[in-house]
Structure formats: C-alpha cells, structure tokens
Design an enzyme around this catalytic site. Structure first.
Site, PDB file in Angstrom:
ATOM      1  N   SER A  24       0.807  -1.216   0.000  1.00 13.45           N
ATOM      2  CA  SER A  24       0.000   0.000   0.000  1.00 13.45           C
ATOM      3  C   SER A  24       0.844   1.273   0.000  1.00 13.45           C
ATOM      4  CB  SER A  24      -0.984   0.068   1.170  1.00 13.45           C
ATOM      5  OG  SER A  24      -1.882  -1.016   1.120  1.00 13.45           O
ATOM      6  N   SER A  65      -2.248  -3.914  -3.180  1.00 12.19           N
ATOM      7  CA  SER A  65      -1.646  -2.677  -2.693  1.00 12.19           C
ATOM      8  C   SER A  65      -2.709  -1.595  -2.635  1.00 12.19           C
ATOM      9  CB  SER A  65      -0.497  -2.248  -3.617  1.00 12.19           C
ATOM     10  OG  SER A  65       0.133  -1.089  -3.136  1.00 12.19           O
ATOM     11  N   GLU A  75      -3.967   2.003  -2.363  1.00 16.46           N
ATOM     12  CA  GLU A  75      -3.475   3.369  -2.565  1.00 16.46           C
ATOM     13  C   GLU A  75      -4.573   4.388  -2.238  1.00 16.46           C
ATOM     14  OE1 GLU A  75      -0.063   1.402  -4.093  1.00 16.46           O
ATOM     15  OE2 GLU A  75      -2.179   0.953  -4.386  1.00 16.46           O
TER      16      GLU A  75
END
Length: 392
Positions: free
Chosen positions: A258, A296, A298
């Site tokens: 992240s 991940s 974001e």
C-alpha cells in the site's frame, strides 16, 4: 521563485542533494509537507533491535491546520485509487468533504489503537463531543509492515499516537525508517516516510497581477511496488538493482503493501477541487514505477488550510471561494501534486537505512550513488551527439 532549504534532522542525502529533482516547479524552504503554514508532523518510532521478536513499526501523525480542527474543519477531498486497505474514517470524509481530527498513519493491525488515540485527543480538547454535540470522525491510514515487523504483536498503542501528537512540529520532517515508516518497504528496498513540496505563483502567465503564492506539500507512507519496476527520473533503475530477497517471497515480490499520499495546500480550493488534486497523486506514483497492484491499497487525501468549515455554522448559508478552473492555475496544482508525490516516494527510499526484521527478513538501503550513476549513464546515452545516439 527561489527558496533556501532549511537543515534536516537526518544524515542521508535527499534525492535533490544528488541532483535528482523531479519536475519543474520549485520546492518550498524545507521541501516538505510542513512548508504549508500551520501543518505539523510528529513521529513515534518503535524499533526494538534487541527483542526476541523484532518490533519495526510506529505511528506518524499530521496536524492538518492550526487551532481546533474539530471546531473549524479543514475542507478535504479523498481519492481511493485502490481500496485494498483498512483505513478508518474515510467514508465521512468522502461524504462531507471535511476533516475533524489530525491524521494518523500506522501499520494495518494498529488502526484500532490509532483510532482510539485520536478519539482520546479529541475528547481531551473538546468536552462538547458526545454531550452537547455529536461524536467525532478520526482519520487513520495504514500500510502492512508485516515483512519486517511483528505485526501480530499489536505493538502500536493509543498512547503512541498521543506522544506523536505532542511531538508534532512544523519543522523539517524526518524521512525513511521513522514513525509509521519504520517497517515499510517499497520496490524491494527499505522505504517509509517521504515528503516534498512545491511553490506556485498564481499570477504567472495569467496576467492577473495578483502575485499570490501558494504552497502544495506532500507526505507519503511508501510500502508498494515491484523491485524491477523502480524508476527514477524516467530511468528503469530497478532492472539493474533488483534486490535478491524480493524474488524469495512471492507476496512481497508482487508488490503487496500500500501507499498513502497526504496533500496539503494553503490555496482556497473546495472539496471537489481537492479531490481532483488528490487524483494526480497517481501520476507521481506511476512515475516511480507503481502500477497499483491488486494487493496494494493506494489512498490520496488533499486538504486546504485556508478553507475551514465551522462545526456550528453561523447561518443557513456559508460563502466560500474556490480556484478558477478556466485558466492555467489549476494545472499548476496538478503538476505540483504529481511532482511532489514522485519526489516524496524517492525521498522515502533515499533516506531509509537497511533494516532486518522478523524471520530474518532484510530490506536493504537503496544504493543512492549507484542510482545517480545509472541516471547519468542513461542521460549520456540519449544526449544528441553521444556515440549511440548520433546527431542528425
């Protein structure tokens, strides 16, 4: 525009110290989020080298504006680029377009503790919460530091957030393996906290003659990216520098982790415009080689220190100004966010020292001098008149 950088409490060179200066807009005096007046940043680092189970984690807080952010709420805009995350308080920010507590960054399983820390801070300063008015919406962001940290140990506690708030300063911001960034890794290298800023002259090229200057500051918590994708000033340095351990652990090599991007400005932008700015953080992430992998998460959040919404409005209508969008000014803000985000990610890598954590996992420091050499070699190869690029 020129600015004189202020000294920073760290020994590692920043990208700009080595000639790596993304973009065209000038940075602010300390090239950090705190160049925006009224913004403060504090860290608490939990780094227990002698523990049987290594603790490599912490908390970072951002005080988004001076005074009480509960009673005078900064206007904000949120962009969820990929929602694979466990952040708290975001739905109300998206709905109402305001902040009402400081912002906390920590590890994924520390969100609850950080939330409680922010609640305690709000209750201590605002006796009306839960009595004569409603409750409060703490905003907590996270990244998974379980590659290096004993994340199951729940080492981040509410008091660490309170300590970080007490330590919050408007001075230069430490980067790398500090605070929430202590156990974070990006592109296979040790990373963590990074920051940068840009200055914008409102009158340039517009003929309005106002001479107004605005600042955009960015802070990232970088914990994303595949090693081979790392790109610096357009040069794919990761293909040459790929650290071996990124191939040894499948989930780590996929780039799960992240990235959080926090963006402050003193410009009179409204919530919609701030969300538009937050979207441009993806440009900066992409320039470093990020592609927003499935695992991940974001998130980008932008706010204005100028626009504040009173908790108890004076009347049924609230007047507010906004940036003009029929000229070049708004594009300068988009450029500022993209450039500062790119430099902040690189800053998190350049500043971080190598760290060994749980189960012997190791995150090496990015070899800054090797990176600058690769960039120099690439520049020579594409320069007109160079041996493999003859002038025509």
């Amino acid at each position: 525009m020129t600015s004189t950088p202020r000294p920073r409490p760290q020994s590692q060179p920043r990208p700009r110290d080595l000639g790596i200066a993304p973009g065209t807009l000038p940075p602010g005096p300390s090239n950090s989020l705190t160049d925006v007046p009224g913004v403060r940043v504090g860290h608490v680092t939990l780094d227990h080298h002698d523990a049987e189970t290594p603790v490599r984690t912490g908390a970072t807080v951002v005080v988004p504006a001076p005074g009480s952010v509960f009673r005078e709420k900064p206007v904000a805009g949120l962009e969820v680029v990929n929602g694979f995350g466990k952040a708290a308080g975001l739905s109300q920010i998206a709905e109402l377009g305001v902040l009402e507590t400081p912002l906390a960054l920590t590890n994924t399983l520390g969100v609850g503790a950080a939330f409680e820390g922010l609640v305690r801070h709000a209750l201590d300063g605002h006796p009306e919460i839960g009595t004569t008015t409603g409750t409060v919406n703490p905003a907590v962001f996270e990244c998974n530091d379980g590659w290096l940290n004993d994340i199951r140990g729940l080492h981040v506690r509410p008091e660490h957030v309170l300590d970080a708030l007490s330590a919050a300063s408007d001075g230069p911001v430490p980067e790398g393996a500090v605070g929430a960034g202590t156990g974070m890794v990006a592109f296979g290298w040790k990373a963590g906290i990074g920051t940068s800023s840009r200055l914008i002259e409102a009158g340039e090229g517009t003929g309005d003659g106002t001479g107004a200057r605005y600042t955009v500051g960015v802070l990232v918590l970088a914990n994303f990216g595949v090693a081979e994708d790392l790109t610096v000033l357009g040069v794919p340095v990761g293909r040459t520098l790929t650290p071996h351990q990124a191939r040894e652990q499948a989930e780590f090599a996929r780039g799960a982790g992240s990235c959080v991007v926090l963006i402050a400005t003193d410009a009179p932008a409204d919530a919609r415009q701030l969300r538009r700015m937050a979207k441009r953080a993806t440009v900066g992430l992409a320039r470093t080689g990020g592609i927003v992998q499935h695992g991940s998460g974001e998130y980008a959040l932008a706010w204005s220190t100028t626009h504040r919404v009173p908790h108890r409005p004076a009347g049924p209508v609230r007047a507010a100004s906004a940036l003009a969008e029929d000229g070049p000014l708004i594009d300068r803000f988009f450029r500022a966010v993209a450039e500062a985000t790119e430099e902040a990610v690189l800053g998190s890598l350049f500043a971080a020292r190598p760290v060994t954590g749980v189960r012997g996992h190791h995150a090496p420091a990015l070899p800054a001098e090797t990176v600058t050499g690769l960039i120099g070699d690439a520049t020579l190869r594409v320069r007109p008149g160079a041996p493999d690029h003859p002038a025509t």
